[in-house]
Write a protein that holds these residues in place. Sequence first.
Motif, PDB file in Angstrom:
ATOM      1  N   GLU A   1      -3.420 -44.959  30.931  1.00 11.36           N
ATOM      2  CA  GLU A   1      -2.971 -45.325  29.599  1.00 11.36           C
ATOM      3  C   GLU A   1      -2.494 -44.061  28.890  1.00 11.36           C
ATOM      4  O   GLU A   1      -3.001 -42.975  29.136  1.00 11.36           O
ATOM      5  N   PRO A   2      -1.530 -44.224  28.011  1.00  6.67           N
ATOM      6  CA  PRO A   2      -1.042 -43.043  27.293  1.00  6.67           C
ATOM      7  C   PRO A   2      -2.138 -42.452  26.406  1.00  6.67           C
ATOM      8  O   PRO A   2      -3.012 -43.155  25.927  1.00  6.67           O
ATOM      9  N   ILE A   3      -2.062 -41.176  26.211  1.00  5.36           N
ATOM     10  CA  ILE A   3      -3.020 -40.492  25.350  1.00  5.36           C
ATOM     11  C   ILE A   3      -2.612 -40.751  23.898  1.00  5.36           C
ATOM     12  O   ILE A   3      -1.485 -40.475  23.495  1.00  5.36           O
ATOM     13  N   LEU A   4      -3.536 -41.304  23.148  1.00  9.07           N
ATOM     14  CA  LEU A   4      -3.293 -41.573  21.729  1.00  9.07           C
ATOM     15  C   LEU A   4      -3.942 -40.461  20.918  1.00  9.07           C
ATOM     16  O   LEU A   4      -5.055 -40.036  21.201  1.00  9.07           O
ATOM     17  N   ARG A   5      -3.217 -40.010  19.908  1.00  9.15           N
ATOM     18  CA  ARG A   5      -3.776 -38.982  19.025  1.00  9.15           C
ATOM     19  C   ARG A   5      -3.378 -39.284  17.589  1.00  9.15           C
ATOM     20  O   ARG A   5      -2.400 -39.975  17.337  1.00  9.15           O
ATOM     21  N   LYS A   6      -4.165 -38.745  16.675  1.00  9.15           N
ATOM     22  CA  LYS A   6      -3.926 -38.976  15.248  1.00  9.15           C
ATOM     23  C   LYS A   6      -3.668 -37.654  14.556  1.00  9.15           C
ATOM     24  O   LYS A   6      -4.146 -36.614  14.998  1.00  9.15           O
ATOM     25  N   GLU A   7      -2.894 -37.735  13.494  1.00 10.47           N
ATOM     26  CA  GLU A   7      -2.670 -36.577  12.634  1.00 10.47           C
ATOM     27  C   GLU A   7      -2.751 -37.049  11.191  1.00 10.47           C
ATOM     28  O   GLU A   7      -2.124 -38.037  10.822  1.00 10.47           O
ATOM     29  N   VAL A   8      -3.531 -36.347  10.410  1.00 11.91           N
ATOM     30  CA  VAL A   8      -3.601 -36.626   8.971  1.00 11.91           C
ATOM     31  C   VAL A   8      -2.422 -35.900   8.334  1.00 11.91           C
ATOM     32  O   VAL A   8      -2.132 -34.758   8.679  1.00 11.91           O
ATOM     33  N   ILE A   9      -1.739 -36.598   7.432  1.00  9.65           N
ATOM     34  CA  ILE A   9      -0.580 -36.009   6.760  1.00  9.65           C
ATOM     35  C   ILE A   9      -0.807 -36.005   5.253  1.00  9.65           C
ATOM     36  O   ILE A   9      -1.488 -36.866   4.712  1.00  9.65           O
ATOM     37  N   LYS A  10      -0.247 -35.014   4.604  1.00  7.37           N
ATOM     38  CA  LYS A  10      -0.286 -34.937   3.140  1.00  7.37           C
ATOM     39  C   LYS A  10       0.890 -35.737   2.607  1.00  7.37           C
ATOM     40  O   LYS A  10       2.009 -35.599   3.084  1.00  7.37           O
ATOM     41  N   VAL A  11       0.606 -36.643   1.683  1.00  8.69           N
ATOM     42  CA  VAL A  11       1.658 -37.424   1.025  1.00  8.69           C
ATOM     43  C   VAL A  11       1.492 -37.239  -0.480  1.00  8.69           C
ATOM     44  O   VAL A  11       0.503 -36.664  -0.938  1.00  8.69           O
ATOM     45  N   HIS A  12       2.441 -37.747  -1.224  1.00  9.51           N
ATOM     46  CA  HIS A  12       2.382 -37.633  -2.679  1.00  9.51           C
ATOM     47  C   HIS A  12       1.072 -38.225  -3.189  1.00  9.51           C
ATOM     48  O   HIS A  12       0.752 -39.372  -2.919  1.00  9.51           O
ATOM     49  N   ASN A  13       0.283 -37.437  -3.892  1.00 10.66           N
ATOM     50  CA  ASN A  13      -0.981 -37.856  -4.511  1.00 10.66           C
ATOM     51  C   ASN A  13      -2.093 -38.196  -3.520  1.00 10.66           C
ATOM     52  O   ASN A  13      -3.013 -38.926  -3.875  1.00 10.66           O
ATOM     53  N   GLY A  14      -2.012 -37.754  -2.266  1.00  4.30           N
ATOM     54  CA  GLY A  14      -3.110 -38.043  -1.351  1.00  4.30           C
ATOM     55  C   GLY A  14      -2.772 -37.758   0.096  1.00  4.30           C
ATOM     56  O   GLY A  14      -2.041 -36.820   0.404  1.00  4.30           O
ATOM     57  N   TYR A  15      -3.314 -38.630   0.957  1.00  4.04           N
ATOM     58  CA  TYR A  15      -3.179 -38.439   2.393  1.00  4.04           C
ATOM     59  C   TYR A  15      -2.800 -39.742   3.089  1.00  4.04           C
ATOM     60  O   TYR A  15      -3.024 -40.839   2.573  1.00  4.04           O
ATOM     61  N   GLY A  16      -2.256 -39.590   4.268  1.00  2.00           N
ATOM     62  CA  GLY A  16      -1.950 -40.709   5.146  1.00  2.00           C
ATOM     63  C   GLY A  16      -2.241 -40.253   6.562  1.00  2.00           C
ATOM     64  O   GLY A  16      -2.876 -39.226   6.775  1.00  2.00           O
ATOM     65  N   TYR A  17      -1.783 -41.026   7.524  1.00  2.00           N
ATOM     66  CA  TYR A  17      -1.983 -40.611   8.910  1.00  2.00           C
ATOM     67  C   TYR A  17      -0.831 -41.090   9.782  1.00  2.00           C
ATOM     68  O   TYR A  17      -0.081 -41.993   9.424  1.00  2.00           O
ATOM     69  N   GLN A  18      -0.726 -40.444  10.930  1.00  2.00           N
ATOM     70  CA  GLN A  18       0.228 -40.829  11.957  1.00  2.00           C
ATOM     71  C   GLN A  18      -0.548 -40.986  13.254  1.00  2.00           C
ATOM     72  O   GLN A  18      -1.515 -40.255  13.501  1.00  2.00           O
ATOM     73  N   ILE A  19      -0.104 -41.936  14.080  1.00  2.00           N
ATOM     74  CA  ILE A  19      -0.689 -42.114  15.402  1.00  2.00           C
ATOM     75  C   ILE A  19       0.432 -41.972  16.416  1.00  2.00           C
ATOM     76  O   ILE A  19       1.494 -42.597  16.273  1.00  2.00           O
ATOM     77  N   PHE A  20       0.174 -41.138  17.424  1.00  2.00           N
ATOM     78  CA  PHE A  20       1.160 -40.860  18.459  1.00  2.00           C
ATOM     79  C   PHE A  20       0.650 -41.335  19.810  1.00  2.00           C
ATOM     80  O   PHE A  20      -0.546 -41.280  20.100  1.00  2.00           O
ATOM     81  N   SER A  21       1.585 -41.774  20.642  1.00  3.99           N
ATOM     82  CA  SER A  21       1.334 -42.030  22.057  1.00  3.99           C
ATOM     83  C   SER A  21       2.149 -40.980  22.794  1.00  3.99           C
ATOM     84  O   SER A  21       3.373 -41.074  22.848  1.00  3.99           O
ATOM     85  N   GLY A  22       1.484 -39.954  23.304  1.00  2.00           N
ATOM     86  CA  GLY A  22       2.218 -38.818  23.836  1.00  2.00           C
ATOM     87  C   GLY A  22       2.944 -38.160  22.678  1.00  2.00           C
ATOM     88  O   GLY A  22       2.348 -37.800  21.676  1.00  2.00           O
ATOM     89  N   GLU A  23       4.245 -38.073  22.775  1.00  2.00           N
ATOM     90  CA  GLU A  23       5.048 -37.495  21.690  1.00  2.00           C
ATOM     91  C   GLU A  23       5.721 -38.573  20.831  1.00  2.00           C
ATOM     92  O   GLU A  23       6.394 -38.268  19.865  1.00  2.00           O
ATOM     93  N   LYS A  24       5.519 -39.833  21.188  1.00  2.00           N
ATOM     94  CA  LYS A  24       6.158 -40.939  20.472  1.00  2.00           C
ATOM     95  C   LYS A  24       5.306 -41.373  19.277  1.00  2.00           C
ATOM     96  O   LYS A  24       4.123 -41.681  19.419  1.00  2.00           O
ATOM     97  N   LEU A  25       5.930 -41.405  18.099  1.00  2.00           N
ATOM     98  CA  LEU A  25       5.242 -41.854  16.887  1.00  2.00           C
ATOM     99  C   LEU A  25       5.112 -43.374  16.929  1.00  2.00           C
ATOM    100  O   LEU A  25       6.102 -44.094  17.028  1.00  2.00           O
ATOM    101  N   LEU A  26       3.873 -43.857  16.889  1.00  2.00           N
ATOM    102  CA  LEU A  26       3.620 -45.305  16.886  1.00  2.00           C
ATOM    103  C   LEU A  26       3.402 -45.848  15.479  1.00  2.00           C
ATOM    104  O   LEU A  26       3.852 -46.929  15.151  1.00  2.00           O
ATOM    105  N   VAL A  27       2.653 -45.091  14.681  1.00  2.00           N
ATOM    106  CA  VAL A  27       2.274 -45.555  13.341  1.00  2.00           C
ATOM    107  C   VAL A  27       2.454 -44.421  12.351  1.00  2.00           C
ATOM    108  O   VAL A  27       2.000 -43.308  12.596  1.00  2.00           O
ATOM    109  N   GLN A  28       3.094 -44.733  11.241  1.00  2.00           N
ATOM    110  CA  GLN A  28       3.169 -43.807  10.098  1.00  2.00           C
ATOM    111  C   GLN A  28       2.585 -44.585   8.931  1.00  2.00           C
ATOM    112  O   GLN A  28       3.207 -45.507   8.416  1.00  2.00           O
TER     113      GLN A  28
END
Length: 112
Positions: free
Chosen positions: A32-59
């Motif tokens: 299965e592809p390796i899934l990883r998360k990254e917390v991102i700074k957005v206006h007035n707070g935070y969000g996250y991104q989820i990647f499968s390898g280098e492909k962005l799955l969720v913003q």
Amino acid sequence: MRKITIIVATILILGLFLYGVTHLSFDEKVQEPILRKEVIKVHNGYGYQIFSGEKLLVQQEFIPAVRGNQPFQSAKDAEKVAKLVIDKIRNRTSPKISIDELKEMEIVILGQ
């Protein structure tokens, strides 16, 4: 000469057979592809991104399941929800997040 040709052919066939047996397996698990998360700074707070390898799955720039466009108040909250989403994807369940799950994880939701 014919005897040497037969011996060489036999060795070649045996070598190919042994290579196939040692390097090819019909029971190998599909990786299965390796899934990883990254917390991102957005206006007035935070969000996250989820990647499968280098492909962005969720913003996800806002808290899921909450009305309006409310970002996470902390990077820790965004990371907790991203981890849950990854767990759901790995378990092959719907990655939707419910209000009850947010409350259970003690995610800060303004106005509630």
